[in-house]
Write a protein that holds these residues in place. Structure first.
Motif, PDB file in Angstrom:
ATOM      1  N   ARG A  36      -9.037  35.072  10.680  1.00 55.48           N
ATOM      2  CA  ARG A  36      -7.754  34.914  10.006  1.00 55.48           C
ATOM      3  C   ARG A  36      -6.654  34.834  11.056  1.00 55.48           C
ATOM      4  NH1 ARG A  36     -11.518  37.964   7.950  1.00 55.48           N
ATOM      5  NH2 ARG A  36     -12.316  37.261   5.941  1.00 55.48           N
ATOM      6  N   TYR A  67     -22.610  26.645  12.365  1.00 56.22           N
ATOM      7  CA  TYR A  67     -23.129  27.796  13.127  1.00 56.22           C
ATOM      8  C   TYR A  67     -23.604  27.361  14.516  1.00 56.22           C
ATOM      9  CZ  TYR A  67     -22.342  31.160   9.497  1.00 56.22           C
ATOM     10  OH  TYR A  67     -21.712  31.992   8.620  1.00 56.22           O
ATOM     11  N   ARG A  70     -20.622  27.072  16.690  1.00 52.69           N
ATOM     12  CA  ARG A  70     -20.141  28.400  17.103  1.00 52.69           C
ATOM     13  C   ARG A  70     -21.078  29.031  18.133  1.00 52.69           C
ATOM     14  NH1 ARG A  70     -19.267  31.700  11.861  1.00 52.69           N
ATOM     15  NH2 ARG A  70     -18.851  33.350  13.363  1.00 52.69           N
ATOM     16  N   GLY A 166     -20.502  37.691  -0.874  1.00 49.33           N
ATOM     17  CA  GLY A 166     -21.350  37.829  -2.063  1.00 49.33           C
ATOM     18  C   GLY A 166     -22.717  38.391  -1.748  1.00 49.33           C
ATOM     19  N   GLU A 167     -23.031  38.579  -0.459  1.00 43.09           N
ATOM     20  CA  GLU A 167     -24.331  39.145  -0.086  1.00 43.09           C
ATOM     21  C   GLU A 167     -24.184  40.641   0.191  1.00 43.09           C
ATOM     22  OE1 GLU A 167     -27.218  35.892   1.827  1.00 43.09           O
ATOM     23  OE2 GLU A 167     -25.647  36.542   3.195  1.00 43.09           O
ATOM     24  N   THR A 191      -9.700  44.507  13.679  1.00 43.52           N
ATOM     25  CA  THR A 191     -10.110  43.955  12.377  1.00 43.52           C
ATOM     26  C   THR A 191      -8.916  43.907  11.444  1.00 43.52           C
ATOM     27  OG1 THR A 191     -11.517  44.272  10.421  1.00 43.52           O
ATOM     28  CG2 THR A 191     -10.986  46.270  11.678  1.00 43.52           C
ATOM     29  N   SER A 192      -8.875  42.870  10.591  1.00 47.39           N
ATOM     30  CA  SER A 192      -7.782  42.754   9.625  1.00 47.39           C
ATOM     31  C   SER A 192      -7.961  43.747   8.484  1.00 47.39           C
ATOM     32  CB  SER A 192      -7.703  41.325   9.073  1.00 47.39           C
ATOM     33  OG  SER A 192      -8.949  40.957   8.524  1.00 47.39           O
ATOM     34  N   TYR A 196     -14.434  43.908   2.489  1.00 47.18           N
ATOM     35  CA  TYR A 196     -15.170  45.093   2.036  1.00 47.18           C
ATOM     36  C   TYR A 196     -16.659  44.793   1.957  1.00 47.18           C
ATOM     37  CZ  TYR A 196     -10.980  47.733   1.135  1.00 47.18           C
ATOM     38  OH  TYR A 196      -9.823  48.437   1.313  1.00 47.18           O
TER      39      TYR A 196
HETATM   40  C1  BJW Z   1      -6.753  41.828  17.855  1.00 42.93           C
HETATM   41  C2  BJW Z   1      -6.648  41.134  19.075  1.00 42.93           C
HETATM   42  C3  BJW Z   1      -6.810  41.877  20.269  1.00 42.93           C
HETATM   43  C4  BJW Z   1      -6.367  39.709  17.490  1.00 42.93           C
HETATM   44  N1  BJW Z   1      -7.056  43.214  20.179  1.00 42.93           N
HETATM   45  N2  BJW Z   1      -6.993  43.144  17.803  1.00 42.93           N
HETATM   46  C5  BJW Z   1     -13.518  44.904  -2.856  1.00 42.93           C
HETATM   47  C6  BJW Z   1     -12.295  44.304  -3.110  1.00 42.93           C
HETATM   48  C7  BJW Z   1     -12.161  42.909  -3.005  1.00 42.93           C
HETATM   49  C8  BJW Z   1     -13.234  42.114  -2.665  1.00 42.93           C
HETATM   50  C9  BJW Z   1     -14.438  42.712  -2.423  1.00 42.93           C
HETATM   51  C10 BJW Z   1     -14.564  44.086  -2.530  1.00 42.93           C
HETATM   52  N3  BJW Z   1     -15.852  44.393  -2.205  1.00 42.93           N
HETATM   53  C11 BJW Z   1     -16.505  43.258  -1.915  1.00 42.93           C
HETATM   54  C12 BJW Z   1     -15.676  42.217  -2.035  1.00 42.93           C
HETATM   55  C13 BJW Z   1     -16.023  40.776  -1.792  1.00 42.93           C
HETATM   56  C14 BJW Z   1     -16.039  40.389  -0.345  1.00 42.93           C
HETATM   57  C15 BJW Z   1     -14.673  40.684   0.255  1.00 42.93           C
HETATM   58  O1  BJW Z   1     -14.439  41.684   0.884  1.00 42.93           O
HETATM   59  N4  BJW Z   1     -13.734  39.756   0.080  1.00 42.93           N
HETATM   60  C16 BJW Z   1     -12.379  39.942   0.620  1.00 42.93           C
HETATM   61  C17 BJW Z   1     -12.073  38.818   1.616  1.00 42.93           C
HETATM   62  C18 BJW Z   1     -11.391  39.975  -0.496  1.00 42.93           C
HETATM   63  N5  BJW Z   1     -17.108  41.088   0.396  1.00 42.93           N
HETATM   64  C19 BJW Z   1     -18.357  40.654   0.400  1.00 42.93           C
HETATM   65  O2  BJW Z   1     -18.694  39.660  -0.241  1.00 42.93           O
HETATM   66  C20 BJW Z   1     -19.369  41.457   1.192  1.00 42.93           C
HETATM   67  N6  BJW Z   1     -20.519  41.725   0.385  1.00 42.93           N
HETATM   68  C21 BJW Z   1     -20.459  42.520  -0.694  1.00 42.93           C
HETATM   69  O3  BJW Z   1     -19.468  43.133  -0.998  1.00 42.93           O
HETATM   70  O4  BJW Z   1     -21.626  42.578  -1.394  1.00 42.93           O
HETATM   71  C22 BJW Z   1     -21.636  43.253  -2.638  1.00 42.93           C
HETATM   72  C23 BJW Z   1     -23.033  43.081  -3.218  1.00 42.93           C
HETATM   73  C24 BJW Z   1     -23.720  44.212  -3.628  1.00 42.93           C
HETATM   74  C25 BJW Z   1     -25.013  44.059  -4.163  1.00 42.93           C
HETATM   75  C26 BJW Z   1     -25.585  42.788  -4.262  1.00 42.93           C
HETATM   76  C27 BJW Z   1     -24.889  41.670  -3.834  1.00 42.93           C
HETATM   77  C28 BJW Z   1     -23.602  41.823  -3.309  1.00 42.93           C
HETATM   78  C29 BJW Z   1     -19.895  40.660   2.381  1.00 42.93           C
HETATM   79  C30 BJW Z   1     -18.835  40.279   3.333  1.00 42.93           C
HETATM   80  C31 BJW Z   1     -19.400  39.332   4.394  1.00 42.93           C
HETATM   81  C32 BJW Z   1     -18.353  38.862   5.388  1.00 42.93           C
HETATM   82  N7  BJW Z   1     -18.878  37.823   6.202  1.00 42.93           N
HETATM   83  C33 BJW Z   1     -18.072  37.291   7.292  1.00 42.93           C
HETATM   84  C34 BJW Z   1     -18.850  36.112   7.936  1.00 42.93           C
HETATM   85  C35 BJW Z   1     -19.999  36.643   8.806  1.00 42.93           C
HETATM   86  C36 BJW Z   1     -20.828  35.530   9.356  1.00 42.93           C
HETATM   87  C37 BJW Z   1     -20.057  34.593  10.272  1.00 42.93           C
HETATM   88  O5  BJW Z   1     -19.507  35.016  11.305  1.00 42.93           O
HETATM   89  O6  BJW Z   1     -20.032  33.414   9.959  1.00 42.93           O
HETATM   90  O7  BJW Z   1     -17.828  38.324   8.248  1.00 42.93           O
HETATM   91  S1  BJW Z   1     -16.436  36.776   6.804  1.00 42.93           S
HETATM   92  C38 BJW Z   1     -15.635  37.332   8.278  1.00 42.93           C
HETATM   93  O8  BJW Z   1     -14.723  38.397   7.944  1.00 42.93           O
HETATM   94  C39 BJW Z   1     -16.748  37.961   9.142  1.00 42.93           C
HETATM   95  C40 BJW Z   1     -16.047  39.161   9.692  1.00 42.93           C
HETATM   96  O9  BJW Z   1     -17.001  40.110  10.140  1.00 42.93           O
HETATM   97  C41 BJW Z   1     -15.209  39.605   8.529  1.00 42.93           C
HETATM   98  C42 BJW Z   1     -14.047  40.489   8.927  1.00 42.93           C
HETATM   99  O10 BJW Z   1     -13.168  39.808   9.745  1.00 42.93           O
HETATM  100  P1  BJW Z   1     -12.433  40.571  10.942  1.00 42.93           P
HETATM  101  O11 BJW Z   1     -13.409  40.966  11.964  1.00 42.93           O
HETATM  102  O12 BJW Z   1     -11.566  41.633  10.397  1.00 42.93           O
HETATM  103  O13 BJW Z   1     -11.585  39.368  11.579  1.00 42.93           O
HETATM  104  P2  BJW Z   1     -10.128  38.836  11.192  1.00 42.93           P
HETATM  105  O14 BJW Z   1      -9.987  37.493  11.775  1.00 42.93           O
HETATM  106  O15 BJW Z   1      -9.876  38.961   9.743  1.00 42.93           O
HETATM  107  O16 BJW Z   1      -9.131  39.837  11.892  1.00 42.93           O
HETATM  108  C43 BJW Z   1      -9.036  39.904  13.305  1.00 42.93           C
HETATM  109  C44 BJW Z   1      -7.987  40.940  13.661  1.00 42.93           C
HETATM  110  O17 BJW Z   1      -7.959  41.095  15.055  1.00 42.93           O
HETATM  111  C45 BJW Z   1      -6.563  40.560  13.226  1.00 42.93           C
HETATM  112  O18 BJW Z   1      -6.004  41.615  12.460  1.00 42.93           O
HETATM  113  C46 BJW Z   1      -5.804  40.398  14.552  1.00 42.93           C
HETATM  114  O19 BJW Z   1      -4.461  40.848  14.489  1.00 42.93           O
HETATM  115  C47 BJW Z   1      -6.616  41.268  15.471  1.00 42.93           C
HETATM  116  N8  BJW Z   1      -6.569  40.923  16.896  1.00 42.93           N
HETATM  117  N9  BJW Z   1      -6.410  39.835  18.823  1.00 42.93           N
HETATM  118  C48 BJW Z   1      -7.145  43.810  18.955  1.00 42.93           C
HETATM  119  N10 BJW Z   1      -6.733  41.293  21.475  1.00 42.93           N
END
Ligand code: BJW
Length: 250
Positions: A36, A67, A70, A166-167, A191-192, A196
């Motif tokens: 993001r 992939y 990447r 969704g996984e 992390t942002s 979840y």
């Molecule tokens: C710096 C910096 C520097 C910059 N120093 N900082 C509850 C509420 C709402 C929705 C849901 C909920 N529970 C579940 C959900 C649905 C969904 C979800 O959360 N959606 C939201 C987006 C709304 N979650 C899921 O679907 C999860 N599964 C699930 O809940 O399953 C339930 C289930 C149960 C039983 C059976 C079946 C299902 C799975 C989530 C999977 C996420 N996958 C990804 C892709 C991985 C593969 C790939 O790489 O291709 O994971 S998406 C992506 O986001 C990736 C990351 O790990 C993840 C988090 O991102 P991250 O790491 O926070 O990165 P950014 O870019 O967001 O933030 C970077 C930060 O760094 C920023 O803040 C910058 O400011 C900062 N930064 N430079 C320190 N130098």
């Protein structure tokens, strides 16, 4: 040293158990794009086209091309100073690293026992007959051939060993995280905090009594609920507090 860093260093040096959760920002200084933000992957690509089981079922080749691209970018990246400090801390008993990152840079920096919350881009898993057997395999080739790759035992389609929207998270991973929530200090770095269930861990640790802190140049929405927010890049902060964990978790 800045007041907030001093406060964190003091908490760390008095801690017996320290848990760190990292996200994409920890790898930003290594040249790995975040998801993001202005230069994030989700600015150019739609997650629903590339990071869901539905997208893979519809067009496995397109998903694999993304992939593969990447993987080839990551193959040229090196761990940075933040990865190095966390690797040093991981040598101490009582320290746990959970990462949402799939890039493998924590392991390359030498971090032990990394809990990979969203899997690994360097692992493949069968998407057909052997699916559910739980066995993935590692393949570090920058460009996979053939694309999409095949499962060696059954010849079926293979998918990347990552967790898509969704996984479910692997129950064994969740169980390890649950144990790590009982800590003195829980640090959320780069992390942002919007995906979840990963984003819920820091709050759960706080409810269990941990001192909670965030390191992120852009304060997140979660920051207001934590004990401390340090608005600086991880690769600048962590080297300044390197010695704090060395003396605490032994
Ligand atoms: C710096 C910096 C520097 C910059 N120093 N900082 C509850 C509420 C709402 C929705 C849901 C909920 N529970 C579940 C959900 C649905 C969904 C979800 O959360 N959606 C939201 C987006 C709304 N979650 C899921 O679907 C999860 N599964 C699930 O809940 O399953 C339930 C289930 C149960 C039983 C059976 C079946 C299902 C799975 C989530 C999977 C996420 N996958 C990804 C892709 C991985 C593969 C790939 O790489 O291709 O994971 S998406 C992506 O986001 C990736 C990351 O790990 C993840 C988090 O991102 P991250 O790491 O926070 O990165 P950014 O870019 O967001 O933030 C970077 C930060 O760094 C920023 O803040 C910058 O400011 C900062 N930064 N430079 C320190 N130098």
């Amino acid at each position: 040293m800045d007041d907030r860093l001093q406060q964190l260093a003091k908490r760390l040096s008095g801690a017996t158990r320290v848990t760190v959760m990292t996200g994409a920002g920890v790898s930003a200084a290594s040249g790995v794009p975040t998801f993001r933000g202005p230069h994030g992957l989700w600015r150019s690509f739609r997650p629903e086209d590339l990071a869901t089981p539905h997208a893979f079922a519809r067009d496995p080749r397109m998903v694999w091309e993304w992939y593969d691209w990447r993987r080839s970018q990551l193959a040229a990246c090196e761990p940075n100073a933040a990865h190095d400090v966390l690797a040093r801390w991981s040598a101490h008993p009582g320290f746990t690293l959970i990462t949402q990152n799939v890039d493998g840079l924590h392991e390359r920096a030498g971090t032990r026992d990394v809990i990979r919350f969203h899997g690994s881009i360097w692992e493949l898993q069968c998407a057909e007959e052997c699916r559910g057997s739980g066995s993935g395999w590692e393949d570090r080739t920058a460009h996979l051939d053939p694309l999409p790759p095949r499962c060696p035992p059954c010849g079926g389609l293979a998918g990347p060993g990552v967790v898509w929207f969704g996984e479910a998270i692997d129950p064994a991973v969740l169980a390890r995280c649950e144990r790590a929530l009982a800590c003195d200090v829980f640090l959320s770095i780069g992390t942002s905090s919007i995906v979840y269930p990963a984003a819920g861990l820091v709050h759960a640790a706080k409810r269990l009594g941990a001192f909670t802190a965030e390191i992120n140049p852009e304060a997140t929405e979660a920051a207001g609920d934590l004990n401390l927010a340090i608005a600086m890049p991880a690769e600048d902060v962590l080297p300044q507090i390197l010695g704090s964990v060395t003396s605490s978790c032994d």
